[in-house]
Design a protein around this motif. Structure first.
Motif, PDB file in Angstrom:
ATOM      1  N   PRO A   1     -63.085  14.581  22.101  1.00  0.00           N
ATOM      2  CA  PRO A   1     -63.237  14.848  23.739  1.00  0.00           C
ATOM      3  C   PRO A   1     -63.334  16.112  24.265  1.00  0.00           C
ATOM      4  O   PRO A   1     -63.732  16.222  25.451  1.00  0.00           O
ATOM      5  CB  PRO A   1     -61.684  14.159  24.033  1.00  0.00           C
ATOM      6  CG  PRO A   1     -61.343  13.504  22.979  1.00  0.00           C
ATOM      7  CD  PRO A   1     -61.838  13.930  21.600  1.00  0.00           C
ATOM      8  N   SER A   2     -62.915  17.096  23.430  1.00  0.00           N
ATOM      9  CA  SER A   2     -63.212  18.666  23.969  1.00  0.00           C
ATOM     10  C   SER A   2     -64.550  19.146  24.203  1.00  0.00           C
ATOM     11  O   SER A   2     -64.822  19.922  24.881  1.00  0.00           O
ATOM     12  CB  SER A   2     -62.479  19.573  23.304  1.00  0.00           C
ATOM     13  OG  SER A   2     -62.938  19.336  21.832  1.00  0.00           O
ATOM     14  N   ILE A   3     -65.523  18.102  23.752  1.00  0.00           N
ATOM     15  CA  ILE A   3     -67.076  18.534  23.836  1.00  0.00           C
ATOM     16  C   ILE A   3     -67.343  18.300  25.280  1.00  0.00           C
ATOM     17  O   ILE A   3     -68.546  18.993  25.354  1.00  0.00           O
ATOM     18  CB  ILE A   3     -67.731  17.891  22.881  1.00  0.00           C
ATOM     19  CG1 ILE A   3     -67.913  16.359  22.982  1.00  0.00           C
ATOM     20  CG2 ILE A   3     -67.403  18.340  21.302  1.00  0.00           C
ATOM     21  CD1 ILE A   3     -68.662  15.501  22.066  1.00  0.00           C
ATOM     22  N   PHE A   4     -66.451  17.521  26.228  1.00  0.00           N
ATOM     23  CA  PHE A   4     -67.064  17.147  27.498  1.00  0.00           C
ATOM     24  C   PHE A   4     -66.507  18.502  28.165  1.00  0.00           C
ATOM     25  O   PHE A   4     -65.408  18.679  28.253  1.00  0.00           O
ATOM     26  CB  PHE A   4     -66.265  16.082  27.811  1.00  0.00           C
ATOM     27  CG  PHE A   4     -66.802  15.703  29.466  1.00  0.00           C
ATOM     28  CD1 PHE A   4     -67.925  14.970  29.461  1.00  0.00           C
ATOM     29  CD2 PHE A   4     -66.341  16.045  30.298  1.00  0.00           C
ATOM     30  CE1 PHE A   4     -68.471  14.533  30.749  1.00  0.00           C
ATOM     31  CE2 PHE A   4     -66.906  15.849  31.780  1.00  0.00           C
ATOM     32  CZ  PHE A   4     -68.106  14.846  31.847  1.00  0.00           C
ATOM     33  N   PRO A   5     -67.617  19.137  28.836  1.00  0.00           N
ATOM     34  CA  PRO A   5     -67.362  20.488  29.587  1.00  0.00           C
ATOM     35  C   PRO A   5     -66.561  20.402  30.736  1.00  0.00           C
ATOM     36  O   PRO A   5     -66.622  19.424  31.622  1.00  0.00           O
ATOM     37  CB  PRO A   5     -68.693  21.146  29.725  1.00  0.00           C
ATOM     38  CG  PRO A   5     -69.591  19.770  29.854  1.00  0.00           C
ATOM     39  CD  PRO A   5     -68.962  18.636  29.017  1.00  0.00           C
ATOM     40  N   ALA A   6     -65.789  21.429  30.912  1.00  0.00           N
ATOM     41  CA  ALA A   6     -65.124  21.679  32.323  1.00  0.00           C
ATOM     42  C   ALA A   6     -66.100  22.137  33.265  1.00  0.00           C
ATOM     43  O   ALA A   6     -67.014  22.938  32.778  1.00  0.00           O
ATOM     44  CB  ALA A   6     -63.572  22.543  32.024  1.00  0.00           C
ATOM     45  N   TRP A   7     -65.916  22.158  34.623  1.00  0.00           N
ATOM     46  CA  TRP A   7     -66.765  22.675  35.544  1.00  0.00           C
ATOM     47  C   TRP A   7     -66.695  24.354  35.273  1.00  0.00           C
ATOM     48  O   TRP A   7     -67.962  24.991  35.351  1.00  0.00           O
ATOM     49  CB  TRP A   7     -66.370  22.534  36.967  1.00  0.00           C
ATOM     50  CG  TRP A   7     -66.720  21.176  37.402  1.00  0.00           C
ATOM     51  CD1 TRP A   7     -66.152  20.038  37.414  1.00  0.00           C
ATOM     52  CD2 TRP A   7     -68.175  20.747  37.466  1.00  0.00           C
ATOM     53  NE1 TRP A   7     -66.597  18.744  37.717  1.00  0.00           N
ATOM     54  CE2 TRP A   7     -68.129  19.212  37.762  1.00  0.00           C
ATOM     55  CE3 TRP A   7     -69.181  21.212  37.722  1.00  0.00           C
ATOM     56  CZ2 TRP A   7     -69.072  18.310  38.375  1.00  0.00           C
ATOM     57  CZ3 TRP A   7     -70.356  20.328  37.891  1.00  0.00           C
ATOM     58  CH2 TRP A   7     -70.216  19.031  38.273  1.00  0.00           C
TER      59      TRP A   7
END
Length: 392
Positions: free
Chosen positions: A130-136
């Protein structure tokens, strides 16, 4: 008098038939008797002969003269008694060199299944890590605001172009002369593809055309997530994922005429959900409750439910624009003006100019597109107001 028609497409729809011009996107719904009259006129009968033949064949006495007048008003008639009739011109297609015979693959189920591969792969990578989904915050990969905004604009418009190309290719494969243009939805500047001519195509084709852009967005997002999973985070992948997620989420705002709105309209069997919802809401505001009397009972229920969504969604969207978007844009605008005035070097001045341009230019384009759509209505309103004041 004989009547000649433009080339017409036909589709059965419930108890009626949808008849219209694929080349201009003008359609009407007619009963079985109306379609029969059109066929008789196309076979060379004049209006009186068609009326007599229909009466003898079905027992229905249709006022063919009035019926033809309605078809003329709808833009479906090319000529009456050998004289041409003014009618809407055909849509000027974008990328006219793309021919239906070159694009049949776009409507093939194999092509649709192929697009599911990057989507499924991206979802699998996201579930596994899940950490591959980037934060803004990851999108702010440099301290230079102009570079960040330029990157955002470039990726956004490339993604937009691909999305609209998906609509255009699938519509053109169905023989529809689709056209891409800029337009507005409430406060948003959007690119949109006119695929009105697809209305007489089979449902499978219509659904494919409506969903093609969103599916391409999801496929590109899946590729970017897969890239991030195997190659690690990258600013470009970050921008692609964030922009595509926002774009897909925006399609859920079906109180505007998004791609998913047209899918909803088609699946519910409504012919003008947005327009009928607006008529219903305006009737309520004026104290009239019978504005949907001409619709079938089931369609009236759907329109009432949609009108509730349409009104609340529109108000929420406009409130967000006033309370959030406008203050944010003004803040960035004022900061850019201050940076421009206080710039101590040419690069700093250039960056401030670029930021100002990227903030102001979309609003200018939005205003132009909005005026092109609503300007005539405002001019008519202004003339009525002037006439009202001039009366003694």
């Amino acid at each position: 008098m004989t009547v000649t028609f433009h080339e017409l497409g036909v589709r059965h729809d419930g108890d009626e038939w949808i008849v219209g011009r694929v080349d201009s996107g003008d359609f009407v719904a007619v009963p079985e008797e109306g379609l029969r009259v059109i066929r008789l006129l196309q076979d060379g009968m004049d209006r009186e002969q068609a009326r007599t033949h229909l009466l003898a064949e079905t027992g229905a006495d249709l006022d063919v003269a009035d019926f033809v007048a309605d078809l003329v008003a709808a833009g479906l008639v090319a000529g009456v008694a050998g004289r041409p009739v003014p009618s809407p011109p055909p849509v000027r297609p974008s990328l006219p060199w793309l021919r239906p015979r070159h694009l049949g693959w776009a409507l093939h189920p194999v092509a649709h299944l192929a697009l599911l591969v990057p989507i499924a792969t991206g979802v699998a990578c996201l579930v596994a890590r899940p950490s591959i989904f980037p934060a803004w915050e990851a999108a702010l990969w440099t301290d230079h605001t102009a570079v960040v905004l330029l990157t955002w604009a470039a990726v956004l418009w490339l993604a937009t172009g691909l999305h609209e190309l998906g609509h255009l290719v699938t519509a053109r494969a169905a023989g529809v002369p689709a056209r891409i243009a800029l337009g507005t939805r409430l406060q948003f500047l959007v690119a949109q593809t006119d695929v009105s001519g697809v209305w007489v195509a089979p449902r499978r084709v219509r659904v494919t055309v409506y969903l093609s852009g969103t599916v391409l967005d999801l496929a590109v997002c899946g590729l970017a997530l897969t890239w991030a999973y195997f190659a690690g985070p990258h600013p470009l992948a970050t921008w692609v994922v964030l922009i595509q997620v926002v774009r897909v989420a925006a399609q859920l705002l079906v109180f505007m005429r998004t791609d998913l709105y047209f899918l909803l309209q088609d699946l519910t069997g409504c012919r003008n959900l947005y327009g009928d919802g607006g008529v219903y809401l305006r009737g309520l505001l004026r104290g009239r409750r019978g504005t949907l009397a001409g619709l079938p009972p089931r369609e009236r229920t759907v329109v009432r439910l949609y009108a509730a969504l349409q009104s609340t969604g529109t108000l929420a969207c406009l409130a967000f624009a006033v309370l959030v978007t406008l203050p944010l844009v003004l803040t960035v605008l004022l900061q850019s003006v201050r940076h421009l005035v206080r710039a101590e070097s040419l690069p700093a001045m250039a960056e401030a100019v670029v930021v100002l341009a990227l903030i102001i230019l979309p609003d200018v384009v939005w205003a132009r597109a909005w005026w092109r759509r609503h300007g005539d209505r405002l001019r008519r309103l202004a003339r009525r107001l002037r006439t009202g004041r001039a009366r003694p």
